[in-house]
Design a protein around this motif. Sequence first.
Motif, short mmCIF file in Angstrom:
data_model
loop_
_atom_site.label_atom_id
_atom_site.label_comp_id
_atom_site.label_asym_id
_atom_site.label_seq_id
_atom_site.Cartn_x
_atom_site.Cartn_y
_atom_site.Cartn_z
N GLN A 171 -38.85 26.74 -28.68
CA GLN A 171 -37.80 27.00 -29.67
C GLN A 171 -36.48 27.47 -29.05
O GLN A 171 -35.49 27.62 -29.76
CB GLN A 171 -38.27 28.01 -30.72
N ASN A 172 -36.47 27.68 -27.72
CA ASN A 172 -35.23 28.08 -27.04
C ASN A 172 -35.09 27.26 -25.76
O ASN A 172 -36.01 26.57 -25.34
CB ASN A 172 -35.25 29.57 -26.69
N GLY A 173 -33.93 27.38 -25.12
CA GLY A 173 -33.71 26.68 -23.86
C GLY A 173 -34.62 27.21 -22.76
O GLY A 173 -34.98 28.38 -22.73
N LEU A 174 -34.96 26.32 -21.83
CA LEU A 174 -35.86 26.66 -20.73
C LEU A 174 -35.13 26.79 -19.40
O LEU A 174 -35.75 26.80 -18.34
CB LEU A 174 -36.97 25.60 -20.62
N ASP A 175 -33.82 26.90 -19.45
CA ASP A 175 -33.02 26.92 -18.22
C ASP A 175 -33.38 28.08 -17.29
O ASP A 175 -33.52 27.91 -16.08
CB ASP A 175 -31.53 26.96 -18.57
N ASP A 176 -33.53 29.28 -17.85
CA ASP A 176 -33.88 30.44 -17.01
C ASP A 176 -35.24 30.26 -16.37
O ASP A 176 -35.44 30.62 -15.20
CB ASP A 176 -33.85 31.72 -17.84
N LEU A 177 -36.18 29.71 -17.11
CA LEU A 177 -37.52 29.48 -16.57
C LEU A 177 -37.47 28.44 -15.45
O LEU A 177 -38.07 28.62 -14.39
CB LEU A 177 -38.46 29.04 -17.68
N LEU A 178 -36.75 27.35 -15.67
CA LEU A 178 -36.66 26.30 -14.66
C LEU A 178 -36.02 26.79 -13.37
O LEU A 178 -36.33 26.30 -12.29
CB LEU A 178 -35.87 25.11 -15.22
N GLY A 179 -35.12 27.76 -13.49
CA GLY A 179 -34.44 28.29 -12.31
C GLY A 179 -35.07 29.55 -11.77
O GLY A 179 -34.52 30.19 -10.87
N MET A 180 -36.23 29.93 -12.27
CA MET A 180 -36.86 31.19 -11.87
C MET A 180 -37.26 31.17 -10.39
O MET A 180 -37.80 30.19 -9.89
CB MET A 180 -38.10 31.46 -12.73
N ASP A 181 -36.99 32.27 -9.71
CA ASP A 181 -37.40 32.45 -8.33
C ASP A 181 -38.88 32.86 -8.32
O ASP A 181 -39.24 33.89 -8.89
CB ASP A 181 -36.54 33.55 -7.70
N LEU A 182 -39.72 32.07 -7.69
CA LEU A 182 -41.14 32.38 -7.63
C LEU A 182 -41.47 33.45 -6.59
O LEU A 182 -42.63 33.83 -6.44
CB LEU A 182 -41.96 31.12 -7.37
N GLU A 183 -40.45 33.91 -5.88
CA GLU A 183 -40.59 35.03 -4.95
C GLU A 183 -41.73 34.83 -3.95
O GLU A 183 -42.53 35.72 -3.67
CB GLU A 183 -40.78 36.34 -5.73
N GLY A 184 -41.80 33.62 -3.40
CA GLY A 184 -42.79 33.33 -2.38
C GLY A 184 -44.15 32.91 -2.90
O GLY A 184 -45.02 32.52 -2.12
#
Length: 322
Positions: free
Chosen positions: A187-200
């Motif tokens: 229901q919202n944009g996924l931009d932040d999730l797609l750009g999330m740093d997986l931190e290794g």
Amino acid sequence: MKPRTLFVAIAVALGVLVVGLPSVLDPAVTTKSPGSTPNGVPPPKAGATDGDVDGKGSQTIRRPAENRSHHCLNDDFAPEHAVGIWTMLSDNPDYVKGAVKMGRSVRRHTKTPHDLVVMEIESKPLGKESWDLLSSVGFKRCSVKSIPPPKPDKTRRDLREKFGVLHVWAMTVYDTVLFIDADTFVQNGLDDLLGMDLEGKTIGVTKDIRAKKWVDTFNSGVLLLHPSAGEYDRLHKLLYSGMEFEYIMSDQGFLNEVYKDDWKEIGFVNNANLALYRFQRAFWDEHKLEDINIVHYTMQKPWKCQPRGPYGPICKLWIDAE
């Protein structure tokens, strides 16, 4: 200074400058760093466009062409973007309805350029009517070979084809893949999730709930990863190595065993498990419904939801969506 002496001095100076500059072919440029993919390519930042790593015009370093491949058997599979948002459909037509609504919402709200892809099992292809619906939303088709469960008799019958999800690791035509189960609603944009740093860490997922309680395992219905052919090969070998895992849960049981200490928490809002609405309601109510990005209809499939049932307002989200 004599002309010959001057020439030598200039040549030496230029040599120092050239040696000091990183080459695009220098392995150091593609060494994995925090937030990088396994091939050294940084994930896209929120709102970034292709060729734009930070949303401000900086050039993205895409993986070399010779390192891009996929497992799609159909000749018409043509990736267009560095990011792929994938789901998997088998022989249950109800999940097509879920994928269509999920895909429309992703297109409406997510700015990061992406491909929408449906993975289907070669031996269980979807019909023309299903593909007409999926294509109208913008889904690409990727037909893959079945990956059989190592112990079919111990695997839930409806989940026996789910090991096909492992193919997403081999889709190195993409720098980033977000796999989302079709019984979800975005229901919202996924931009932040797609750009999330997986931190290794290798994957991004969220903590699960089982038997009404939080557990230390994760739910793989929303799965963020950076494809790697080497990692796919490792997973495939491990699957048939005799490794013990929760066979009944298919791919989720397997991935929890493989990545038990190697996953990044992506947050409740990116996989709001309906079980939490029922069994951990106080936690659910700490979040505004409009702030939840992905609702995961685990307890009751959205196409069976009733607005006056136990999950009324959550069901209404899906029912009212186009």
